[in-house]
Scaffold this motif. Structure first.
Motif, mmCIF file in Angstrom:
data_model
loop_
_atom_site.group_PDB
_atom_site.id
_atom_site.type_symbol
_atom_site.label_atom_id
_atom_site.label_comp_id
_atom_site.label_asym_id
_atom_site.label_seq_id
_atom_site.Cartn_x
_atom_site.Cartn_y
_atom_site.Cartn_z
ATOM 1 N N CYS A 149 -0.757 12.082 2.085
ATOM 2 C CA CYS A 149 -1.988 13.172 2.776
ATOM 3 C C CYS A 149 -1.332 14.316 3.750
ATOM 4 O O CYS A 149 -0.158 13.935 4.459
ATOM 5 N N ASP A 150 -2.390 14.669 3.993
ATOM 6 C CA ASP A 150 -1.458 16.256 4.899
ATOM 7 C C ASP A 150 -2.368 15.909 5.924
ATOM 8 O O ASP A 150 -1.335 16.026 6.883
ATOM 9 N N ALA A 151 -2.713 15.396 6.364
ATOM 10 C CA ALA A 151 -3.295 14.605 7.781
ATOM 11 C C ALA A 151 -2.325 13.596 8.076
ATOM 12 O O ALA A 151 -2.090 13.525 9.721
ATOM 13 N N ASP A 152 -0.934 12.553 7.292
ATOM 14 C CA ASP A 152 -0.157 12.119 8.085
ATOM 15 C C ASP A 152 0.606 13.636 8.620
ATOM 16 O O ASP A 152 2.052 13.059 9.395
ATOM 17 N N ALA A 187 -0.392 16.186 9.428
ATOM 18 C CA ALA A 187 -0.628 17.013 11.461
ATOM 19 C C ALA A 187 -0.637 15.246 12.135
ATOM 20 O O ALA A 187 -0.280 15.730 13.408
ATOM 21 N N ALA A 188 -0.266 13.957 12.302
ATOM 22 C CA ALA A 188 -0.146 13.400 13.280
ATOM 23 C C ALA A 188 1.009 13.328 13.524
ATOM 24 O O ALA A 188 1.560 12.502 14.715
ATOM 25 N N PHE A 189 1.749 13.134 12.492
ATOM 26 C CA PHE A 189 3.353 12.695 12.791
ATOM 27 C C PHE A 189 4.495 14.141 12.548
ATOM 28 O O PHE A 189 5.649 13.377 12.653
ATOM 29 N N GLY A 190 4.212 14.956 12.390
ATOM 30 C CA GLY A 190 5.424 15.886 11.581
ATOM 31 C C GLY A 190 5.846 15.862 10.224
ATOM 32 O O GLY A 190 5.186 15.265 9.414
ATOM 33 N N PRO A 191 6.591 16.733 10.242
ATOM 34 C CA PRO A 191 6.692 16.903 8.609
ATOM 35 C C PRO A 191 7.581 15.679 8.616
ATOM 36 O O PRO A 191 8.309 15.280 8.705
ATOM 37 N N SER A 192 7.918 15.528 7.097
ATOM 38 C CA SER A 192 8.005 14.388 6.238
ATOM 39 C C SER A 192 9.101 13.915 6.605
ATOM 40 O O SER A 192 10.183 14.883 6.676
ATOM 41 N N GLY A 193 10.039 13.068 6.521
ATOM 42 C CA GLY A 193 11.045 12.476 6.496
ATOM 43 C C GLY A 193 11.692 11.223 7.229
ATOM 44 O O GLY A 193 10.659 10.222 7.300
ATOM 45 N N ALA A 194 12.947 10.223 7.015
ATOM 46 C CA ALA A 194 12.861 8.870 7.524
ATOM 47 C C ALA A 194 12.605 8.771 8.876
ATOM 48 O O ALA A 194 11.491 7.384 8.923
ATOM 49 N N GLU A 195 13.034 9.581 9.665
ATOM 50 C CA GLU A 195 12.372 9.248 11.016
ATOM 51 C C GLU A 195 10.719 9.534 11.412
ATOM 52 O O GLU A 195 10.376 7.826 11.808
ATOM 53 N N ALA A 196 10.593 9.778 10.361
ATOM 54 C CA ALA A 196 8.596 9.969 10.416
ATOM 55 C C ALA A 196 8.297 8.807 10.411
ATOM 56 O O ALA A 196 7.393 8.432 10.548
ATOM 57 N N ALA A 197 8.207 8.485 8.932
ATOM 58 C CA ALA A 197 8.040 7.568 8.072
ATOM 59 C C ALA A 197 8.325 6.131 8.616
ATOM 60 O O ALA A 197 7.150 5.150 9.070
ATOM 61 N N PRO A 241 0.495 -0.737 -0.269
ATOM 62 C CA PRO A 241 -0.065 -0.094 0.328
ATOM 63 C C PRO A 241 0.877 1.173 -0.169
ATOM 64 O O PRO A 241 0.362 2.141 0.075
ATOM 65 N N GLY A 242 2.078 1.235 -0.147
ATOM 66 C CA GLY A 242 3.009 2.437 -0.204
ATOM 67 C C GLY A 242 3.018 3.537 -0.523
ATOM 68 O O GLY A 242 2.864 4.778 -0.307
ATOM 69 N N PRO A 243 3.046 2.827 -1.950
ATOM 70 C CA PRO A 243 2.704 4.237 -2.997
ATOM 71 C C PRO A 243 1.411 5.678 -2.628
ATOM 72 O O PRO A 243 1.758 6.641 -3.117
ATOM 73 N N SER A 244 0.510 4.607 -2.071
ATOM 74 C CA SER A 244 -0.442 5.485 -1.597
ATOM 75 C C SER A 244 -1.306 5.823 -0.272
ATOM 76 O O SER A 244 -1.909 6.979 -0.750
ATOM 77 N N ILE A 245 -0.736 5.237 0.923
ATOM 78 C CA ILE A 245 -1.521 5.158 1.554
ATOM 79 C C ILE A 245 -1.275 5.893 2.447
ATOM 80 O O ILE A 245 -0.090 7.505 2.750
ATOM 81 N N CYS A 246 -2.727 6.697 3.104
ATOM 82 C CA CYS A 246 -2.692 7.884 4.806
ATOM 83 C C CYS A 246 -2.216 6.692 5.974
ATOM 84 O O CYS A 246 -3.394 6.655 6.142
ATOM 85 N N PHE A 247 -1.107 7.101 6.864
ATOM 86 C CA PHE A 247 -0.896 5.975 7.411
ATOM 87 C C PHE A 247 -2.332 6.586 8.612
ATOM 88 O O PHE A 247 -2.641 5.731 9.412
ATOM 89 N N SER A 248 -2.038 7.322 8.849
ATOM 90 C CA SER A 248 -3.062 8.297 9.907
ATOM 91 C C SER A 248 -4.962 8.015 9.580
ATOM 92 O O SER A 248 -5.482 8.389 10.350
#
Length: 649
Positions: free
Chosen positions: A300-303, A305-315, A256-263
């Motif tokens: 997605c923008d919701a991620d 809000a839930a996990f902070g700015p994108s990056g390896a650790e947040a992923a 699901p990685g290419p399109s999933i919204c984790f939150s």
């Protein structure tokens, strides 16, 4: 000197005694059988058992009917026409008596005691004892569990291929808990027929895992949220049943990685619904693939809000949250379910990173993590490499070995048929298992996969070349000529590329050694040596030219010849080109001006061979077929310059 003379006299006396011995005395000589995968322990005793036409079969209470049926079919294939059922051991053995069952059954314990054999108490373990006695003998198959008993039957299958079963004791179990394949390549997926045959092959090789993860299944990747069509779902259910019959765990993987919204709870529920649908057709093991995706930006923008700015650790944090929820649901649905498997976005090294640190800190320790080694296609894997991965991911990893997969550019035009090598014995101490990523061509994949499975079963007792030869015999159905022809093909497809500049398997080592010998013999100038070397060259050229027809006629599964068709076509042409080169060298050596005509024919046929193309759409990268490239083509180009053509008076 006196001691040497006495020794020679002793040898002569022994030879006379051997030649004068009765045939029955000679027949009692037994040798250690070759079993693949190599058993953990095997020892010979005196005597041997000949199956003959009649046998007694005793199935202990608790034996699966399917395993009893399997043993019956193995005996029937070996020529036993009368199989009599019984419930107790006879006082004497007037025919071969086969006893099968769990090692807890009293009759199995009794049979093992008569054979002076013990049980194997490891998961998937078994004992197999053969005791020669009277006109028959006792063969005991004792499984520590149902899987172990099935594996014992597979060992029996190999033993009965010989005229006699030697008296022996085998105690055996796998070194790695997970062993099998992951259909995880890009390009044309296998057909359902391919998969069915592959599951049967995995069962014969004592594997226990098949992961369904074709990258080009839209309902597992691009359309992962959508339900499978009923027809496809039914087909997957049939595969799961076939896997179960082969004691292979069918694992369904979703990407699901290419399109999933984790939150997004809706995406989590879509994932769980997909797994529930698969559970309804008999699939009970699951896998989430998060490889080959962008993890430096959110879907997605919701991620954010839930996990902070994108990056390896947040992923790593976001992925852990989703996977932990899936793992919890699997346990809720079935407390005895197997752990979830995942492949991380950073899957190809063991270097410390913020992403791996996040997985280590947040991922449920029950979840199995896959890892491909020190690179996507590593040239070697050592115990220190695996230990580094254990430290980086916070658990022992499941090795995803990208061999013999051929879906990347540097493998275009190749079948990867070299032995499985350069994986260090002892890796079982640092891995939870090993899965091979095979080629788009299922039947040719079995050559290398046989090695992967044998290594996973017994990495410390694994012999790459002997297992390679066994793979040829297995594909040939025991036909010696076909097996030899297959080994000729394997040598021309020996090169194994990596993602670096150097391959981890060299190209055509046996052919190269012969051609180098011819070059050296011609350069040395000795006539006798030249003639002998040219005779060897003629024989090798004939072998290469004849091998494709022998393979087509001799392989046990016609799918091998079908899937390897362009390689067989090209190999035959290259063999003919080498025949002409050999004829040219022979003519030149004799001062015959016809040499130039032979060399011209070789050049013309080589051009035809180089133009043979792969089957359109069969692989990710189409293109010209490569046969011992850099070795055979170079020799044919160089041949006219190796001997100056001088007409003799």
């Amino acid at each position: 000197m006196q001691r040497s003379t006495q020794w020679k006299a002793g040898l002569a006396a022994a030879a006379i005694a051997l030649t004068s011995a009765s045939p029955s005395a000679i027949a009692r000589t037994t040798t250690l059988p070759a079993i693949f995968p190599a058993p953990a322990a095997i020892s010979l005793s005196d005597g041997a058992i000949t199956l003959g036409r009649s046998a007694l079969l005793i199935a202990a209470p608790g034996t699966e009917p399917a395993t009893v049926a399997l043993v019956r079919s193995i005996l029937a294939d070996a020529g036993v026409t009368e199989i009599v059922s019984a419930s107790r051991l006879p006082a004497t053995f007037d025919r071969p008596t086969i006893v099968i069952g769990p090692d807890t059954a009293a009759i199995i314990r009794d049979a093992l005691a008569r054979s002076k054999a013990g049980t194997d108490d490891q998961a998937e373990g078994y004992s197999l004892a053969a005791l020669a006695s009277g006109d028959g003998g006792l063969i005991t198959l004792a499984g520590h569990d149902a899987d172990g008993l099935f594996h014992a039957a597979q060992t029996l299958r190999q033993l009965v291929e010989q005229p006699q079963i030697p008296a022996l004791v085998i105690r055996d179990h796998p070194a790695m808990p997970i062993r099998g394949t992951i259909e995880g390549f890009y390009g044309k997926p296998w057909s359902m027929t391919d998969r069915t045959k592959h599951l049967d092959f995995l069962g014969r090789m004592k594997a226990n895992t098949y992961v369904y993860s074709p990258k080009d299944d839209p309902f597992a990747r691009d359309k992962w949220r959508e339900a499978y069509p009923a027809e496809t779902l039914n087909a997957l259910g049939t595969l799961a049943a076939r896997a179960k019959a082969n004691h292979v765990n069918f694992v369904y993987a979703i990407s699901p990685g290419p399109s999933i919204c984790f939150s997004n709870p809706a995406d989590e529920q879509a994932l769980l619904r997909k797994f529930a649908a698969l559970r309804g057709i008999g699939v009970h093991s699951f896998y989430v693939a998060l490889d080959d995706i962008e993890y430096q930006k959110w879907n997605c923008d919701a991620d954010k809000a839930a996990f902070g700015p994108s990056g390896a650790e947040a992923a790593g944090v976001a992925q852990s949250k989703l996977l932990n929820a899936v793992q919890a649901d699997l346990l809720k649905q079935d407390p005895a379910s197997r752990p979830l498997i995942m492949v991380p976005t950073e899957y190809y090294d063991a270097k410390e990173s913020p992403y791996k640190a996040a997985l280590r800190a947040h991922l449920d320790p029950r979840i199995v993590v896959q890892w491909t080694g020190t690179d996507v296609v590593p040239p070697a894997i050592s115990i220190p490499d695996a230990k580094a991965a254990t430290k980086a991911f916070g658990r022992k990893t499941l090795l995803w070995d990208n061999y013999p997969v051929n879906d990347y550019a540097s493998s275009a035009g190749r079948l990867l048929l070299a032995p499985y090598a350069k994986r260090e014995a002892g890796l079982s101490s640092e891995l939870t298992g090993i899965l091979s990523n095979p080629m788009n061509q299922e039947a040719p994949s079995r050559v290398a996969v046989t090695g992967v499975l044998a290594f996973g079963w017994n990495d410390k007792g694994y012999d790459a070349d002997r297992t390679w030869h066994y793979a040829a015999r297995d594909l040939a159905g025991g036909d010696a000529r076909a097996a030899a022809a297959l080994l000729e093909l394997f040598d021309t497809q020996h090169l194994a590329p990596t993602f670096g500049s150097q391959p981890w398997q060299e190209q055509a080592p046996k052919l190269k050694a012969l051609l180098d010998h011819v070059r050296e013999a011609l350069a040395n100038g000795d006539e006798a040596e030249r003639r002998a070397a040219l005779a060897e060259l003629h024989a090798k050229a004939d072998a290469l030219a004849d091998a494709p027809d022998t393979i087509r006629a001799g392989v046990a599964d016609p799918a091998f010849a079908e899937q390897a068709a362009p390689w067989l076509d090209a190999m035959q042409l290259w063999g003919r080109a080498l025949q002409q080169s050999a004829a040219g060298l022979d003519a030149a050596d004799r001062g015959n001006p016809a040499a130039s005509r032979y060399f011209a024919d070789a050049k013309r046929i080589a051009a035809q061979a180089a133009a043979v193309q792969s089957i359109p759409g069969a692989v990710r990268f189409d293109g010209p077929i490569k046969i011992a490239d850099g070795v055979l083509d170079r020799f044919i180009v160089d041949a006219p310059s190796l001997i100056a053509v001088t007409a003799k008076p």
